[in-house]
Scaffold this active site. Structure first.
Site, mmCIF file in Angstrom:
data_model
loop_
_atom_site.group_PDB
_atom_site.id
_atom_site.type_symbol
_atom_site.label_atom_id
_atom_site.label_comp_id
_atom_site.label_asym_id
_atom_site.label_seq_id
_atom_site.Cartn_x
_atom_site.Cartn_y
_atom_site.Cartn_z
ATOM 1 N N ASP A 1 0.876 -1.356 0.011
ATOM 2 C CA ASP A 1 0.099 -0.104 -0.051
ATOM 3 C C ASP A 1 0.764 1.203 -0.005
ATOM 4 O O ASP A 1 2.126 1.442 0.784
ATOM 5 C CB ASP A 1 -0.820 0.034 1.426
ATOM 6 C CG ASP A 1 -1.803 1.070 1.323
ATOM 7 O OD1 ASP A 1 -2.860 1.074 0.459
ATOM 8 O OD2 ASP A 1 -1.895 1.901 2.220
ATOM 9 N N GLU B 1 1.212 0.121 -4.899
ATOM 10 C CA GLU B 1 0.624 1.398 -5.422
ATOM 11 C C GLU B 1 1.986 2.478 -5.563
ATOM 12 O O GLU B 1 2.455 2.683 -4.726
ATOM 13 C CB GLU B 1 -0.064 1.981 -4.419
ATOM 14 C CG GLU B 1 -1.452 1.370 -4.418
ATOM 15 C CD GLU B 1 -2.447 1.945 -3.180
ATOM 16 O OE1 GLU B 1 -3.753 2.052 -3.650
ATOM 17 O OE2 GLU B 1 -1.859 2.427 -2.227
#
Ligand code: CA
Length: 663
Positions: free
Chosen positions: A326, A355
Site C-alpha cells: 500500500d 501502489e
C-alpha cells in the site's frame, strides 16, 4: 535524524520477540533509549493484572532480554517500557499473536497451530509475473452475504468451505475461484487492524483494514475466537492450506507505510519517534505522506529490518506467495529491493507489486521513493498502472469522465501503449518519454480495485442514458483489454459479475466504502447467475490468456519483436498481431470501442477465440475474408500452428503485419 542511533545500536539478530521453546521462552525487545523494561505475563487476554512481572536486562545494541523458564505456550504478555521517565505498557511489535483487539501479545508454539498436512503444501508455481491472474478480495466481503450460504460468514474459515452454491445452483466461494481460473487471490489487509471491535462481533462492523495495529498477527475479527490467540493463527493457516490445495496463491496486502495510532502505537511506546518519518530534522514534525497523520520511516535501519523481518515471517510461517504494498511511494527503494532479495531466496515464485504513489508529500527524496515513475529502480516489483485504468474507463476521480471503452474520443497511441505494457515500443516513438518501465512484468493492468467506483458503477455515471446491454458490452470490452494486454492482469472480486456498491435507493454509488456496511461491500453471489454471460466471458478470457504465451510475454524485447500494431484500421479501432505463441502461428486482436459494427478483413482463415459474446480456448467459428466486429467488442483471431506450414511467417513481424493492412 536518528542516524546516530542506527550507527550505534543497529541490531542484526533474528530473535526479537518471544522465542518459544518447551522449557523456556526468551523475550527480546529493541529499545535502546529506554530506561527500564519489564515483561508482564497474563493468563488470559482479559486479565487486569499480570501474574508475573519479570524485569528485563539491557544487553548489547539496546536489546532488552529476559529468559523465562517453564512452558509458556499460550501465555499472554506485554512490555512495560520507560522512556523519558514515562512508563507505558505496550504489546510487543514482534508479537506473533495477540488477544482480543490486539492489546496483548501471546507466547505461541507455532507448529502446534498447523493444520494436518501443512508441511506437504507449497507455494504456487509462478514462472513469471505476467503469468499471474490476480483477484483482489476482502475476507469479510467474500462470505458475509446470505446469498453465499456460508457457515463461516466473514471468517478465514469460509475459504475451507466447498460445494456451496447460490440460489440458482451456481458454485460460490472457493469453488467459484477455481471455476474462474485465477492464479492468485490478493487478500486485502488480513493482519491485525484497529477499527473493528473484536470484542463485539455480533455488532455489524466493517473496515477495509488499512489501519494497522499489529503487523505480525492475523486479524482477530476474521477468526472464530478473537479471545484466543491460537485460533486466529490456526484458522488463517487453514485458509492458506485450502487455497494452496486449490492451486491458488495468496498475496497479502501489507500496509507498513503508516500505523493506525501514532502517540499510542506500540512503536511509539517502545521507542518514541524512531519509527516515524519527520520533516526538517524536527522530530516532532511528523510527515503525512500517507494521508493518515504519520508515515513509517522505512529508511532507518531498524525500521527496514522490522519490515523485512515481517515479510519474511509471513512468507515462511504462513507460506504467503506474494505481497502488495500500500502506498509504496513512501518506501525507500533499498528497503523494497532488499525485501525482494530476501523473499526471492525463500520462494523464487514470489510476486511483489504496489501502489506507485503516495497519499501526500513526504520528506523521502524523490529518487528514493518507490514511485511508478521510478519503477526502473526496483526492477523486480510491479506497479499498478493507473494509466491503464484511466485510459480504458476514464478518469478515476471524475465520475462522469469517459474512457476508451465508454465513448471518449480515443487517443489510439495511448491505447496502444497501455496494451503493450507501458514499455517503449518501436511503433510508438512519440510516447517513449512517457514509458515508465522497460518490462511488461512491472505493469499491473486493471480497471477496478477496492478504491473508487467499481467499473459497473462508473459506467452508470459515464453512460447514464445507455442501455444495460450496452454498458455490459463496455464492461466486457474493458475486461478483454485487461486480459489481452501485456502485463499483469488484476480484477477486483465480483467484477466478473458486475460488482456494484449502491447506496440505499440504488441511484448513487459508493466510491470509498472503507467502512460502509456489508450491504454495500459484500459480494452478492446471486449476481453470478444474474449476469452469467458476463462471468462466462471473464472466465473465458482468463482461460484464453493462460493457454497462450503470446498474451503474457516476459520482456521488453519479446514484445518489440512479437507484437505489432496494425495500420489503416477503422476509426478508433486498435489492432495488433502477435507471434511466438505456444499454440498459434499467428494471433490477431482487434478492439472496437465504437457503438457500431466495423468491417474487417481476414487474410486467410482464422478461428475466432473471442468476440462480443464469447471468449475461450476453442474457436467459436472461423472467419476468412470480410467480416464484422460487433459494436463495443474485442475480437481475437488465432491460426493454429501446422507442421510444414511456413508460408505465413514473413521474416519479421512488421513486414508481415503490413500484409494485414491492405485496404
Ligand atoms: Ca484487530
Amino acid at each position: 535524524m536518528f542516524s546516530d542511533i542506527d550507527k550505534k545500536y543497529a541490531y542484526t539478530g533474528n530473535d526479537l520477540g518471544a522465542v518459544y521453546s518447551k522449557n523456556k521462552t526468551v523475550f527480546k525487545v529493541w529499545a535502546p533509549l529506554a530506561e527500564n523494561v519489564t515483561v508482564r505475563l497474563y493468563r488470559t487476554c482479559t486479565d487486569e493484572k499480570p501474574y508475573r512481572n519479570l524485569p528485563m536486562t539491557k544487553s548489547k545494541k539496546g536489546v532488552w532480554k529476559k529468559e523465562a523458564f517453564g512452558n509458556l505456550n499460550g501465555v499472554y504478555y506485554t512490555y512495560l517500557v520507560t522512556n523519558d521517565g514515562v512508563e507505558q505498557e505496550t504489546i510487543d511489535i514482534y508479537a506473533r499473536s495477540a488477544g482480543v483487539n490486539g492489546a496483548m501479545g501471546m507466547v505461541i508454539d507455532l507448529p502446534s497451530c498447523n493444520p494436518a498436512g501443512w508441511e506437504k503444501q507449497d507455494y504456487v508455481k509462478l514462472e513469471h509475473y505476467t503469468d499471474a491472474v490476480i483477484y483482489e478480495l476482502h475476507i469479510r466481503d467474500f462470505s458475509i452475504d446470505p446469498s453465499g450460504n456460508f457457515c463461516y460468514k466473514g471468517r478465514f474459515l469460509a475459504f475451507i468451505e466447498w460445494g456451496l452454491v447460490n440460489a440458482a445452483g451456481d458454485p460460490v466461494g472457493l469453488d467459484h475461484l477455481k471455476e474462474l481460473g485465477v492464479t492468485h487471490v490478493h487478500l486485502m489487509p488480513a493482519f491485525d487492524y484497529a477499527t473493528v471491535d473484536e470484542s463485539n462481533l455480533r455488532k455489524p462492523q466493517f473496515n477495509w483494514g488499512y489501519d494497522p495495529q499489529n503487523y505480525n498477527v492475523p486479524e482477530g475479527s476474521y477468526s472464530t475466537n478473537p479471545y484466543d490467540g491460537k485460533t486466529r493463527i490456526a484458522e488463517f493457516k487453514r485458509m492458506v492450506y485450502a487455497l494452496h490445495k486449490a492451486g491458488i496463491g495468496i498475496i497479502m496486502d501489507v500496509v507498513y507505510n503508516h500505523t493506525y495510532a501514532t502517540a499510542d502505537s506500540c512503536f511509539t511506546k517502545t521507542f518514541p519517534k524512531y519509527y516515524y518519518r519527520q520533516w526538517d530534522n524536527n522530530e516532532n514534525l511528523y510527515s503525512n505522506g500517507s494521508g493518515c497523520g504519520n508515515e513509517i520511516a522505512t529508511e532507518r535501519t531498524m525500521v527496514r529490518k522490522y519490515i523485512i523481518d515481517s515479510l519474511v515471517y509471513w512468507a515462511t510461517e504462513y507460506k504467503i506467495d506474494g505481497f502488495r504494498f500500500d502506498l509504496m511511494g513512501l518506501y525507500d527503494k533499498d528497503t523494497i529491493n532488499e525485501a525482494y532479495e530476501k523473499l526471492h531466496e525463500i520462494n523464487p515464485n514470489v510476486i511483489l507489486y504496489g501502489e506507485g504513489w503516495t497519499g501526500g508529500d513526504t520528506p523521502l527524496p524523490w529518487e528514493s521513493r518507490c514511485m511508478k515513475l521510478n519503477a526502473r529502480n526496483t526492477p523486480n516489483v510491479a506497479f499498478f498502472s493507473d494509466d491503464f485504468r484511466d485510459t480504458v474507463k476514464g478518469n478515476n476521480f471524475e465520475n462522469k469522465e469517459r474512457g476508451y471503452v465508454n465513448g471518449a474520443s480515443a487517443n489510439d497511441e495511448y491505447v496502444k501503449e497501455i496494451m503493450s505494457g507501458r514499455i517503449p515500443h518501436p511503433q510508438l516513438p512519440n510516447l517513449k518519454k512517457y514509458s515508465w518501465t522497460d518490462s511488461p512484468a512491472q505493469t499491473v493492468n486493471y480497471v477496478e480495485a477496492h478504491d473508487n467506483l467499481t467499473l459497473w458503477d462508473k459506467l452508470y455515471y459515464t453512460n447514464p442514458t445507455d442501455s444495460i446491454e450496452k454498458r455490459i458490452r463496455m464492461d466486457k470490452l474493458a475486461a478483454a483489454m485487461v486480459y489481452l494486454s501485456q502485463g499483469i492482469p488484476f480484477i477486483q472480486a465480483g467484477q466478473e459479475f458486475l460488482r456494484s456498491k449502491p447506496f440505499p435507493g440504488g441511484m448513487a454509488f459508493d466510491h470509498n466504502s472503507y467502512k460502509s456496511p456489508d450491504a454495500i461491500n459484500s459480494l452478492k453471489w446471486d449476481r453470478k447467475s444474474e449476469y452469467k454471460s458476463v462471468f462466462e466471458y471473464y472466465k473465458g478470457l482468463i482461460a484464453l490468456r493462460k493457454a497462450h504465451t503470446a498474451f503474457r510475454m516476459y520482456t521488453n524485447e519479446q514484445v518489440a519483436e512479437n507484437l505489432c500494431y496494425l495500420d489503416n484500421l477503422p476509426l478508433n479501432v486498435v489492432g495488433f498481431l502477435l507471434r511466438n505463441d505456444n499454440i498459434f502461428e499467428e494471433t490477431i486482436v482487434f478492439i472496437n470501442p465504437n457503438d457500431y459494427p466495423v468491417k474487417l478483413h481476414a487474410f486467410g482463415e482464422y478461428g475466432v477465440y473471442a468476440d462480443d459474446s464469447y471468449a475461450g480456448t476453442e474457436p467459436i467459428r472461423t472467419v476468412c475474408g470480410d467480416y464484422e466486429a460487433a459494436p463495443i467488442s474485442a475480437i481475437v483471431l488465432g491460426r493454429l500452428k501446422q507442421e510444414g506450414n511456413t508460408d505465413i511467417s514473413a521474416e519479421n513481424i512488421y513486414t508481415e503485419a503490413a500484409l494485414h493492412t491492405k485496404v
